[in-house]
Design an enzyme around this catalytic site. Structure first.
Site, PDB file in Angstrom:
ATOM      1  N   ARG A 138       0.851  -1.204   0.000  1.00  0.00           N
ATOM      2  CA  ARG A 138       0.000   0.000   0.000  1.00  0.00           C
ATOM      3  C   ARG A 138       0.879   1.243   0.000  1.00  0.00           C
ATOM      4  O   ARG A 138       0.578   2.233  -0.646  1.00  0.00           O
ATOM      5  CB  ARG A 138      -0.939  -0.018   1.188  1.00  0.00           C
ATOM      6  CG  ARG A 138      -2.234  -0.738   0.933  1.00  0.00           C
ATOM      7  CD  ARG A 138      -2.082  -2.163   0.409  1.00  0.00           C
ATOM      8  NE  ARG A 138      -3.349  -2.863   0.361  1.00  0.00           N
ATOM      9  CZ  ARG A 138      -3.846  -3.559   1.385  1.00  0.00           C
ATOM     10  NH1 ARG A 138      -3.136  -3.724   2.494  1.00  0.00           N
ATOM     11  NH2 ARG A 138      -5.026  -4.131   1.274  1.00  0.00           N
ATOM     12  N   ASP A 167       0.116  -6.611  -3.389  1.00  0.00           N
ATOM     13  CA  ASP A 167      -1.281  -6.260  -3.120  1.00  0.00           C
ATOM     14  C   ASP A 167      -1.653  -5.187  -4.137  1.00  0.00           C
ATOM     15  O   ASP A 167      -0.809  -4.759  -4.943  1.00  0.00           O
ATOM     16  CB  ASP A 167      -1.458  -5.740  -1.672  1.00  0.00           C
ATOM     17  CG  ASP A 167      -2.857  -6.033  -1.122  1.00  0.00           C
ATOM     18  OD1 ASP A 167      -3.841  -5.690  -1.785  1.00  0.00           O
ATOM     19  OD2 ASP A 167      -2.946  -6.612  -0.020  1.00  0.00           O
ATOM     20  N   HIS A 245      -6.767  -9.920  -3.622  1.00  0.00           N
ATOM     21  CA  HIS A 245      -5.824  -8.808  -3.423  1.00  0.00           C
ATOM     22  C   HIS A 245      -4.752  -8.783  -4.506  1.00  0.00           C
ATOM     23  O   HIS A 245      -3.580  -8.541  -4.226  1.00  0.00           O
ATOM     24  CB  HIS A 245      -5.158  -8.910  -2.041  1.00  0.00           C
ATOM     25  CG  HIS A 245      -6.024  -8.401  -0.921  1.00  0.00           C
ATOM     26  ND1 HIS A 245      -6.199  -7.074  -0.655  1.00  0.00           N
ATOM     27  CD2 HIS A 245      -6.780  -9.065  -0.011  1.00  0.00           C
ATOM     28  CE1 HIS A 245      -7.026  -6.930   0.387  1.00  0.00           C
ATOM     29  NE2 HIS A 245      -7.393  -8.121   0.786  1.00  0.00           N
ATOM     30  N   ASP A 300      -6.572 -14.093   1.942  1.00  0.00           N
ATOM     31  CA  ASP A 300      -7.632 -13.315   2.593  1.00  0.00           C
ATOM     32  C   ASP A 300      -8.479 -12.549   1.585  1.00  0.00           C
ATOM     33  O   ASP A 300      -8.006 -12.153   0.526  1.00  0.00           O
ATOM     34  CB  ASP A 300      -7.025 -12.318   3.598  1.00  0.00           C
ATOM     35  CG  ASP A 300      -6.093 -11.323   2.929  1.00  0.00           C
ATOM     36  OD1 ASP A 300      -5.336 -11.747   2.025  1.00  0.00           O
ATOM     37  OD2 ASP A 300      -6.115 -10.134   3.285  1.00  0.00           O
ATOM     38  N   GLU A 301      -9.725 -12.358   1.977  1.00  0.00           N
ATOM     39  CA  GLU A 301     -10.621 -11.383   1.363  1.00  0.00           C
ATOM     40  C   GLU A 301     -10.745 -11.472  -0.161  1.00  0.00           C
ATOM     41  O   GLU A 301     -10.909 -10.451  -0.826  1.00  0.00           O
ATOM     42  CB  GLU A 301     -10.184  -9.963   1.757  1.00  0.00           C
ATOM     43  CG  GLU A 301     -10.268  -9.715   3.245  1.00  0.00           C
ATOM     44  CD  GLU A 301      -9.879  -8.307   3.641  1.00  0.00           C
ATOM     45  OE1 GLU A 301     -10.588  -7.719   4.458  1.00  0.00           O
ATOM     46  OE2 GLU A 301      -8.852  -7.792   3.136  1.00  0.00           O
ATOM     47  N   TRP A 367      -6.618 -13.855  11.833  1.00  0.00           N
ATOM     48  CA  TRP A 367      -6.703 -12.383  11.953  1.00  0.00           C
ATOM     49  C   TRP A 367      -8.121 -11.899  12.219  1.00  0.00           C
ATOM     50  O   TRP A 367      -8.317 -10.878  12.852  1.00  0.00           O
ATOM     51  CB  TRP A 367      -6.136 -11.702  10.697  1.00  0.00           C
ATOM     52  CG  TRP A 367      -6.972 -11.792   9.459  1.00  0.00           C
ATOM     53  CD1 TRP A 367      -7.060 -12.857   8.610  1.00  0.00           C
ATOM     54  CD2 TRP A 367      -7.851 -10.790   8.927  1.00  0.00           C
ATOM     55  NE1 TRP A 367      -7.936 -12.580   7.589  1.00  0.00           N
ATOM     56  CE2 TRP A 367      -8.431 -11.322   7.746  1.00  0.00           C
ATOM     57  CE3 TRP A 367      -8.199  -9.498   9.325  1.00  0.00           C
ATOM     58  CZ2 TRP A 367      -9.346 -10.594   6.970  1.00  0.00           C
ATOM     59  CZ3 TRP A 367      -9.100  -8.767   8.545  1.00  0.00           C
ATOM     60  CH2 TRP A 367      -9.664  -9.323   7.379  1.00  0.00           C
ATOM     61  N   TYR A 392      -3.574  -5.340  15.529  1.00  0.00           N
ATOM     62  CA  TYR A 392      -3.435  -4.513  14.336  1.00  0.00           C
ATOM     63  C   TYR A 392      -2.861  -3.152  14.738  1.00  0.00           C
ATOM     64  O   TYR A 392      -3.503  -2.357  15.419  1.00  0.00           O
ATOM     65  CB  TYR A 392      -4.769  -4.395  13.594  1.00  0.00           C
ATOM     66  CG  TYR A 392      -4.951  -5.514  12.575  1.00  0.00           C
ATOM     67  CD1 TYR A 392      -4.491  -6.802  12.848  1.00  0.00           C
ATOM     68  CD2 TYR A 392      -5.530  -5.283  11.337  1.00  0.00           C
ATOM     69  CE1 TYR A 392      -4.618  -7.829  11.913  1.00  0.00           C
ATOM     70  CE2 TYR A 392      -5.667  -6.307  10.399  1.00  0.00           C
ATOM     71  CZ  TYR A 392      -5.207  -7.578  10.699  1.00  0.00           C
ATOM     72  OH  TYR A 392      -5.329  -8.587   9.779  1.00  0.00           O
ATOM     73  N   ASP A 394      -2.124  -0.809  12.737  1.00  0.00           N
ATOM     74  CA  ASP A 394      -2.614   0.307  11.915  1.00  0.00           C
ATOM     75  C   ASP A 394      -3.855   0.923  12.556  1.00  0.00           C
ATOM     76  O   ASP A 394      -4.344   1.943  12.083  1.00  0.00           O
ATOM     77  CB  ASP A 394      -2.908  -0.134  10.472  1.00  0.00           C
ATOM     78  CG  ASP A 394      -3.845  -1.328  10.376  1.00  0.00           C
ATOM     79  OD1 ASP A 394      -3.931  -2.117  11.343  1.00  0.00           O
ATOM     80  OD2 ASP A 394      -4.496  -1.478   9.321  1.00  0.00           O
ATOM     81  N   TRP A 443      -0.662  -2.652   8.482  1.00  0.00           N
ATOM     82  CA  TRP A 443      -1.122  -2.370   7.118  1.00  0.00           C
ATOM     83  C   TRP A 443      -0.904  -0.886   6.866  1.00  0.00           C
ATOM     84  O   TRP A 443      -1.085  -0.071   7.782  1.00  0.00           O
ATOM     85  CB  TRP A 443      -2.601  -2.743   6.979  1.00  0.00           C
ATOM     86  CG  TRP A 443      -2.843  -4.183   7.284  1.00  0.00           C
ATOM     87  CD1 TRP A 443      -3.294  -4.704   8.457  1.00  0.00           C
ATOM     88  CD2 TRP A 443      -2.604  -5.292   6.427  1.00  0.00           C
ATOM     89  NE1 TRP A 443      -3.358  -6.070   8.369  1.00  0.00           N
ATOM     90  CE2 TRP A 443      -2.946  -6.463   7.134  1.00  0.00           C
ATOM     91  CE3 TRP A 443      -2.138  -5.424   5.115  1.00  0.00           C
ATOM     92  CZ2 TRP A 443      -2.822  -7.738   6.590  1.00  0.00           C
ATOM     93  CZ3 TRP A 443      -2.032  -6.686   4.570  1.00  0.00           C
ATOM     94  CH2 TRP A 443      -2.373  -7.829   5.296  1.00  0.00           C
ATOM     95  N   THR A 444      -0.558  -0.541   5.642  1.00  0.00           N
ATOM     96  CA  THR A 444      -0.059   0.826   5.457  1.00  0.00           C
ATOM     97  C   THR A 444      -0.897   1.697   4.511  1.00  0.00           C
ATOM     98  O   THR A 444      -0.387   2.653   3.951  1.00  0.00           O
ATOM     99  CB  THR A 444       1.403   0.785   4.958  1.00  0.00           C
ATOM    100  OG1 THR A 444       1.442   0.047   3.728  1.00  0.00           O
ATOM    101  CG2 THR A 444       2.319   0.147   5.973  1.00  0.00           C
ATOM    102  N   GLU A 445      -2.166   1.372   4.361  1.00  0.00           N
ATOM    103  CA  GLU A 445      -2.991   2.239   3.506  1.00  0.00           C
ATOM    104  C   GLU A 445      -2.797   3.714   3.871  1.00  0.00           C
ATOM    105  O   GLU A 445      -2.654   4.573   2.999  1.00  0.00           O
ATOM    106  CB  GLU A 445      -4.483   1.902   3.662  1.00  0.00           C
ATOM    107  CG  GLU A 445      -4.927   0.640   2.971  1.00  0.00           C
ATOM    108  CD  GLU A 445      -4.863  -0.567   3.898  1.00  0.00           C
ATOM    109  OE1 GLU A 445      -4.074  -0.546   4.873  1.00  0.00           O
ATOM    110  OE2 GLU A 445      -5.587  -1.542   3.637  1.00  0.00           O
TER     111      GLU A 445
HETATM  112  C1  ACM Z   1      -6.123  -8.846   6.506  1.00  0.00           C
HETATM  113  O1  ACM Z   1      -6.123  -7.965   7.380  1.00  0.00           O
HETATM  114  N1  ACM Z   1      -6.811  -8.694   5.392  1.00  0.00           N
HETATM  115  C2  ACM Z   1      -5.386 -10.077   6.661  1.00  0.00           C
END
Ligand code: ACM
Length: 725
Positions: A138, A167, A245, A300-301, A367, A392, A394, A443-445
């Site tokens: 990110r 990602d 992702h 994930d996701e 997670w 987390y 972030d 996470w670095t968004e």
């Molecule tokens: C995640 O936070 N999508 C692993």
């Protein structure tokens, strides 16, 4: 971010004292050794061993530090060590180089101004996996920053760095077979995530485009990172995302997506053989660079929606007799699992890899809470715990009003520290052995710079280090707090732009329905902290009460409290309304279906006396996916003067104010009279965390009090308490 003066004196005072009076000033308690993580066994024996700092920090062998490799230290745990410091010298014993390395880290932390206190330490980690995760997709962080993090990690005995290398934000490592990944999708039009992700021009740009934002690691960079980490006994675990992702891969190689077009899909096409060729090729290149036994394949996701109509995916499902698209994901992960296992590596993935069937050799990184981890451990699979609500980094670490914009959530360091990776109530001892350890994820968004990254990671990562290392029986927030505070200037001295801990106070309540009172506890992250407070809503001064033990509230109080330093309140005072009100513990009847996911204190949550804090996840906020419509039975006809209810808004995760709230009263519980409607004053688009109290004042007599809150925005509404006076 300058260190408050009094605190600096406090910390330095200890250091200076150490240099002035050799023997008298050795630490008097284990806590005063200020070790993080706290060792399994520490015995202070009195006095100090004078030593030249060069002997400890230069990395050169020292005559006064005897290093011994032998067997059976700490029952043979490869990371165990024994440290014996006497006034005559230092002896460090371990089974392996890693053990010696950790013993040296302890010794370095013990050093103050020419001395190490005489001590006997026998130490070994609670968990073998003690990790941090870093999202370099990110936003990209260069090799030098990664190495700086590795340095700090090693000082705190963290031993895994999970690098989220790919990602939608950009592909971050050079591939020989697929050069377009970095040539075309390691750079993008905008650095700022919101502008880019939500903007009209969400595009990748070719490498070399003027003004393009991004970057990537060359193979040489990654080898240097791996080697630097290995010298510090840290394993670097690479993550390459499959099957979701993967927007950037599918922009560079659209033929691997269901649509065949760039900028359409985020998931690989599972029905396309070439996706599997790509995966094997990339994993092969990854394994050439990263010797880590674990290879992370994401999982994930995934959106999975394109798979439902994609002819290739549908054909594969028919061929394999799959019932749903989850099995397509599982099919790909199974393939990766066999491929990695055949090469002597282990697949690790996010807990969604359980969906559609877990691959036989997979390790699960849990997670979305601990459920995935518990399920996997019960199935005999290894697990790394990294539940979002604790791990987390972030998430906000203090009141969002005082912090740089973050993704949401709320994980102040005390919350992080409170996490125990072993869900002892849910797993047998045998199953618990599958919990390899713990990891915190960054996470670095919304983290664009190295300074901001360090600010989010530290000092919370120190809490993670102690969770991973220290026996649970020795972990205690009040013991950790002074040590934590002592490490803030140490982190700063290492050039880390750490958060210097909050000036806000944590307010916790204990409602006692027998004594009909509420005990209110105030806690500061900072130590020492002179806390002064009032109960009448006025701002505290140096003349206000000094907080020493929980404050008892028997009716209504507006507690305002602040940390004082040199006669001055620090930051914005913390405020909390506390009411032992008349509806506490009265029966509540709900007219609408409740949402089981956010029941807070259960059916009684709205009249249990507990007010919520800054996060809807703190167990005091009740969440609804419908209108809130409930009545409270006061037991008898009651004079009512004031009724209020409070809602929160945080639109990121879909929490909105109700459009309006109505109060009604009734004598028989059947026919209700409206006593007024209060509309929200908060813009449903306002992205900041906000609260509104809907208050009704009057002079009514009734047995039933009914509150209706209209959900008008489609997301959740969350209330903490209906207060009746
Ligand atoms: C995640 O936070 N999508 C692993």
């Amino acid at each position: 971010m300058s260190l408050p003066e009094q605190f600096r004196k406090y910390v330095n005072g200890w250091l200076v004292a150490g240099s002035l009076c050799l023997f008298a000033c050795a630490p008097k308690s284990v806590q005063e050794t200020y070790l993080i993580p706290r060792p399994a066994e520490t015995r202070l024996t009195g006095g100090v061993c004078p030593i030249d700092s060069a002997e400890l920090f230069s990395g050169q062998p020292s005559e006064r530090i005897k290093l011994v490799l032998e067997d059976n230290i700490g029952s043979g745990n490869p990371e165990a060590y024994q440290l014996l410091v006497t006034s005559g010298g230092i002896e460090l014993r371990a089974n392996t180089d890693a053990g010696l390395f950790y013993g040296m880290q302890t010794l370095r932390q013990l050093y103050h101004d020419g001395n190490v206190p005489c001590v006997e330490i026998t130490d070994a980690p609670r968990f073998r996996y003690r990790g941090l995760h870093l999202d370099v997709s990110r936003h990209f962080f260069p090799k030098e920053e990664v190495m700086k993090l590795l340095d700090v990690m090693s000082r705190y005995k963290l031993n895994r760095l999970h690098m989220h290398l790919t990602d939608a934000g950009g592909w971050r490592f050079e591939s020989d077979k697929y050069p377009k990944l970095t040539r075309e999708t390691a750079f993008r039009t905008e650095s700022d995530w919101r502008k880019w992700w939500d903007g009209k021009d969400r595009r990748y740009l070719p490498e070399g485009t003027p003004g393009a934002y991004g970057g990537y690691f060359t193979k040489e960079d990654l080898r240097a990172i791996v080697a630097y980490a290995a010298e510090r006994h840290i394993e670097v675990i690479p993550e390459v995302e499959f099957p979701g992702h993967s927007e950037e891969v599918l922009a560079a190689y659209p033929e691997l997506s269901c649509s065949g077009k760039p900028y359409v899909n985020g998931d690989f096409c599972i029905g396309n053989e070439r996706s599997f060729t790509f995966m094997e090729d990339i994993l092969t290149e990854v394994m050439e660079i990263f010797p880590s036994p674990f290879i992370h394949v994401g999982g994930d996701e995934a959106g999975k929606s394109a798979w439902k109509t994609c002819p290739k995916c549908q054909a594969l499902m028919r061929r394999e007799g799959m019932k749903d698209v989850d099995e397509l994901q599982s099919y790909m992960i199974h393939h990766a699992d066999s491929f990695l296992t055949a090469k002597g590596r282990h697949l690790i993935g996010w807990d969604e890899i359980l969906q559609g069937g877990l691959a036989p050799e997979a390790t699960v990184m849990s997670w979305r809470g601990e459920e995935g981890g518990i399920k996997a451990a019960r199935m005999g699979h290894d697990v790394v715990m990294t539940p979002g609500n604790y791990m987390y980094l972030d998430f906000y670490q203090a009141d969002p009003k005082t912090q740089p914009y973050a993704i949401g959530g709320y994980t102040p360091i005390k919350k992080v520290y409170s996490y125990d990776p072993i869900p002892a109530d849910s797993l047998t001892e045998e199953e618990q052995r599958h919990i390899l350890g713990v990891q915190a994820n960054t996470w670095t968004e919304y983290i664009q710079t190295a300074d901001h990254l360090e600010y989010m990671m530290f000092p919370r990562a120190l809490a993670v280090a102690e969770i991973g290392w220290t026996p649970q029986a020795l972990r205690d927030w009040d013991d950790f707090k002074p040590r934590l505070n002592a490490h803030i200037p140490r982190l700063q001295a290492q050039g880390i732009n750490c958060f210097t801990l909050s000036d806000e106070l944590e307010v916790t309540m204990k409602v006692d329905t027998t004594k009909r009172q509420i005990a209110v506890k105030l806690d500061a992250e900072k130590y020492p902290a002179e806390i002064r407070y009032t109960t009448d809503g006025t701002s505290p001064t140096t003349a206000s009460a000094l907080y020493e033990s929980p404050i008892t509230v028997t009716d209504s109080a507006r507690i305002v409290a602040a940390i004082f330093r040199d006669g001055t309140p620090q930051g914005t005072p913390t405020q909390k309304s506390i009411d032992y009100h008349r509806a506490i513990n009265r029966p509540v009847h709900y007219y609408n279906k409740l949402y089981s996911g956010y029941m807070a204190g259960g059916m009684n949550a709205l009249v249990d006396g507990y007010r919520g804090g800054l996060t809807y996840l703190d167990g005091h906020w009740q969440g609804y996916l419908d209108n809130l419509d409930c009545s409270i039975d006061m037991g008898e006809s009651t004079e009512l003067r004031s009724v209020s209810v409070r809602f929160m808004q945080l639109i990121g995760p879909g929490v909105f104010q109700p459009g309006e709230v109505e109060l009604l009263t009734s004598d028989d519980g059947e026919s209700f009279t409206s006593r007024g409607v209060v509309k929200t004053t908060i813009d449903p688009k306002d992205p900041d965390l906000s609260f509104q109290t809907y208050s009704f004042e009057g002079n009514w007599k009734a047995r039933y009090v009914r509150m209706k809150a209209k959900r008008t925005q489609g997301g959740f509404i969350f209330a903490d308490e209906i207060v009746v006076w």
